[in-house]
Design a protein around this motif. Structure first.
Motif, PDB file in Angstrom:
ATOM      1  N   CYS A  78     -24.073 -23.589  22.577  1.00 17.63           N
ATOM      2  CA  CYS A  78     -23.521 -24.796  23.224  1.00 17.63           C
ATOM      3  C   CYS A  78     -22.916 -24.429  24.582  1.00 17.63           C
ATOM      4  CB  CYS A  78     -22.451 -25.428  22.351  1.00 17.63           C
ATOM      5  SG  CYS A  78     -22.933 -25.641  20.625  1.00 17.63           S
TER       6      CYS A  78
ATOM      7  N   CYS B  91     -24.624 -24.844  28.065  1.00 16.69           N
ATOM      8  CA  CYS B  91     -24.672 -26.131  28.772  1.00 16.69           C
ATOM      9  C   CYS B  91     -23.288 -26.718  29.025  1.00 16.69           C
ATOM     10  CB  CYS B  91     -25.461 -27.152  27.964  1.00 16.69           C
ATOM     11  SG  CYS B  91     -27.249 -26.967  28.095  1.00 16.69           S
ATOM     12  N   HIS B  92     -22.287 -26.217  28.317  1.00 16.21           N
ATOM     13  CA  HIS B  92     -20.950 -26.815  28.424  1.00 16.21           C
ATOM     14  C   HIS B  92     -19.917 -25.777  28.846  1.00 16.21           C
ATOM     15  CE1 HIS B  92     -21.950 -30.687  26.629  1.00 16.21           C
ATOM     16  NE2 HIS B  92     -22.683 -30.053  25.742  1.00 16.21           N
TER      17      HIS B  92
ATOM     18  N   MET C 108     -29.352 -33.787  25.815  1.00 17.74           N
ATOM     19  CA  MET C 108     -28.875 -32.742  24.886  1.00 17.74           C
ATOM     20  C   MET C 108     -29.810 -32.670  23.676  1.00 17.74           C
ATOM     21  SD  MET C 108     -25.087 -32.209  23.301  1.00 17.74           S
ATOM     22  CE  MET C 108     -24.980 -31.975  21.544  1.00 17.74           C
TER      23      MET C 108
HETATM   24  C1  HEC Z   1     -29.425 -28.374  27.076  1.00 17.72           C
HETATM   25  C2  HEC Z   1     -28.015 -28.526  27.345  1.00 17.72           C
HETATM   26  C3  HEC Z   1     -27.080 -28.821  26.209  1.00 17.72           C
HETATM   27  C4  HEC Z   1     -26.829 -28.064  25.087  1.00 17.72           C
HETATM   28  C5  HEC Z   1     -27.485 -26.769  24.666  1.00 17.72           C
HETATM   29  C6  HEC Z   1     -25.749 -28.718  24.389  1.00 17.72           C
HETATM   30  N1  HEC Z   1     -25.361 -29.827  25.059  1.00 17.72           N
HETATM   31 FE1  HEC Z   1     -23.840 -31.064  24.567  1.00 17.72          FE
HETATM   32  N2  HEC Z   1     -24.285 -32.295  26.100  1.00 17.72           N
HETATM   33  C7  HEC Z   1     -25.295 -32.087  27.011  1.00 17.72           C
HETATM   34  C8  HEC Z   1     -25.393 -33.255  27.894  1.00 17.72           C
HETATM   35  C9  HEC Z   1     -26.380 -33.429  29.027  1.00 17.72           C
HETATM   36  C10 HEC Z   1     -24.393 -34.169  27.475  1.00 17.72           C
HETATM   37  C11 HEC Z   1     -24.067 -35.560  28.054  1.00 17.72           C
HETATM   38  C12 HEC Z   1     -24.868 -36.642  27.337  1.00 17.72           C
HETATM   39  C13 HEC Z   1     -24.456 -36.793  25.904  1.00 17.72           C
HETATM   40  O1  HEC Z   1     -23.350 -37.274  25.621  1.00 17.72           O
HETATM   41  O2  HEC Z   1     -25.256 -36.420  25.018  1.00 17.72           O
HETATM   42  C14 HEC Z   1     -23.714 -33.529  26.356  1.00 17.72           C
HETATM   43  C15 HEC Z   1     -22.622 -34.076  25.691  1.00 17.72           C
HETATM   44  C16 HEC Z   1     -21.890 -33.439  24.722  1.00 17.72           C
HETATM   45  C17 HEC Z   1     -20.664 -33.934  24.142  1.00 17.72           C
HETATM   46  C18 HEC Z   1     -19.936 -35.198  24.557  1.00 17.72           C
HETATM   47  C19 HEC Z   1     -18.992 -34.874  25.708  1.00 17.72           C
HETATM   48  C20 HEC Z   1     -18.257 -36.076  26.240  1.00 17.72           C
HETATM   49  O3  HEC Z   1     -17.166 -35.857  26.791  1.00 17.72           O
HETATM   50  O4  HEC Z   1     -18.760 -37.185  26.131  1.00 17.72           O
HETATM   51  C21 HEC Z   1     -20.278 -33.037  23.193  1.00 17.72           C
HETATM   52  C22 HEC Z   1     -19.039 -33.111  22.312  1.00 17.72           C
HETATM   53  C23 HEC Z   1     -21.275 -31.989  23.174  1.00 17.72           C
HETATM   54  N3  HEC Z   1     -22.231 -32.259  24.110  1.00 17.72           N
HETATM   55  C24 HEC Z   1     -21.238 -30.912  22.304  1.00 17.72           C
HETATM   56  C25 HEC Z   1     -22.249 -29.961  22.233  1.00 17.72           C
HETATM   57  C26 HEC Z   1     -22.319 -28.955  21.204  1.00 17.72           C
HETATM   58  C27 HEC Z   1     -21.283 -28.753  20.116  1.00 17.72           C
HETATM   59  C28 HEC Z   1     -23.445 -28.231  21.436  1.00 17.72           C
HETATM   60  C29 HEC Z   1     -23.996 -27.089  20.607  1.00 17.72           C
HETATM   61  C30 HEC Z   1     -24.226 -27.369  19.203  1.00 17.72           C
HETATM   62  C31 HEC Z   1     -24.073 -28.770  22.633  1.00 17.72           C
HETATM   63  N4  HEC Z   1     -23.321 -29.828  23.061  1.00 17.72           N
HETATM   64  C32 HEC Z   1     -25.210 -28.257  23.200  1.00 17.72           C
HETATM   65  C33 HEC Z   1     -26.084 -30.963  27.109  1.00 17.72           C
HETATM   66  C34 HEC Z   1     -26.147 -29.943  26.171  1.00 17.72           C
END
Ligand code: HEC
Length: 231
Positions: free
Chosen positions: A72, A75-76, A144
């Motif tokens: 995670c 990307c974050h 995501m």
């Molecule tokens: C390929 C890149 C990518 C990966 C890998 C990824 N994310 Fe994301 N994530 C994003 C994007 C782009 C968004 C914004 C759109 C959405 O809300 O889905 C996001 C949004 C989120 C949000 C909401 C944040 C908010 O403030 O609204 C959370 C919580 C989150 N991710 C958790 C995770 C977790 C936990 C993992 C691993 C299990 C993960 N992400 C893996 C790209 C990624």
């Protein structure tokens, strides 16, 4: 004048012996390094503690390891910078004292997705469950990837006691109760969160699944700063 030339001459001579010169230079750099480094480690005041910041609970620690395993952090980021546009979007900027129990830290700078340093409490538990299962169900344009298996995969807590012991040796102040029975504590926190997910209209069989540990971790992120602390 004569003396100066003589001193210069001696240094010249030293420069002419590359091996000895390298050894002497290394020794002086090391002495300088030690003089700068030792106080940094020994002076306790150099570690910026915040009294309301506490170590992860056993379940959150497990969730954090799942977060790392799933990448995670590719990307974050988890670091809000002190700029107006960041404060408006994410909230209070990150303080060094907030991450003193992080081994390793996950500040990062890559932001394909938003910063998560203060995501704790932003959404209900069920939102995270749905979002992990299928990000586009909560955020229609999301790029995501889905992590649906986290809702099916059983939570493995067998390494928890060893992990806690290691962190404890690295000065993470876990209480005696936490050290004695981390697995039971993790299970009871998981049950609580799973009950809330069910009460919010979600699936009712998640208490022993990985998703619950991840939700526990995400919901804690950034909340300690404003937590009312007992001490
Ligand atoms: C390929 C890149 C990518 C990966 C890998 C990824 N994310 Fe994301 N994530 C994003 C994007 C782009 C968004 C914004 C759109 C959405 O809300 O889905 C996001 C949004 C989120 C949000 C909401 C944040 C908010 O403030 O609204 C959370 C919580 C989150 N991710 C958790 C995770 C977790 C936990 C993992 C691993 C299990 C993960 N992400 C893996 C790209 C990624």
């Amino acid at each position: 004048m004569k003396r100066l030339i003589k001193v210069g001459g001696r240094h010249r001579k030293l420069e002419g012996w590359p091996l000895l010169f390298t050894i002497l230079t290394t020794i002086s750099v090391l002495i300088g390094g030690v003089v700068e480094f030792i106080p940094l480690v020994l002076v306790k005041g150099n570690v910026p503690t915040i009294s309301s910041v506490k170590p992860w609970t056993p379940l959150e620690l497990t969730g954090r390891d799942i977060y790392i395993r799933e990448g995670c952090n590719n990307c974050h980021s988890q670091q809000i910078r002190p700029f107006r546009h960041e404060l408006e979007r994410y909230g209070e900027y990150s303080k060094p004292g907030e991450t003193i129990y992080e081994r390793p830290f996950l500040w990062g700078s890559k932001r394909t997705g938003p910063d998560l340093a203060r995501v704790g409490g932003k959404y209900p538990h069920l939102w995270h469950v749905r979002h992990m299962e299928d990000p586009r169900s909560t955020s229609p344009q999301s790029i995501m990837p889905p992590y649906a298996w986290l809702l099916r995969k059983e939570l493995n807590l067998s390494h928890l006691p060893a992990k806690m012991r290691v962190l404890n040796t690295m000065n993470v102040p876990y209480s005696a109760q936490e050290m004695e029975n981390p697995v039971a504590l993790a299970q009871s926190q998981a049950q609580e969160i799973a009950n809330e997910v069910a009460a919010q209209g979600g699936p009712s069989n998640l208490a022993d699944k990985e998703i619950i540990a991840l939700v526990a971790y995400l919901q804690r992120l950034g909340t300690d700063l404003n937590a009312t602390s007992a001490d």
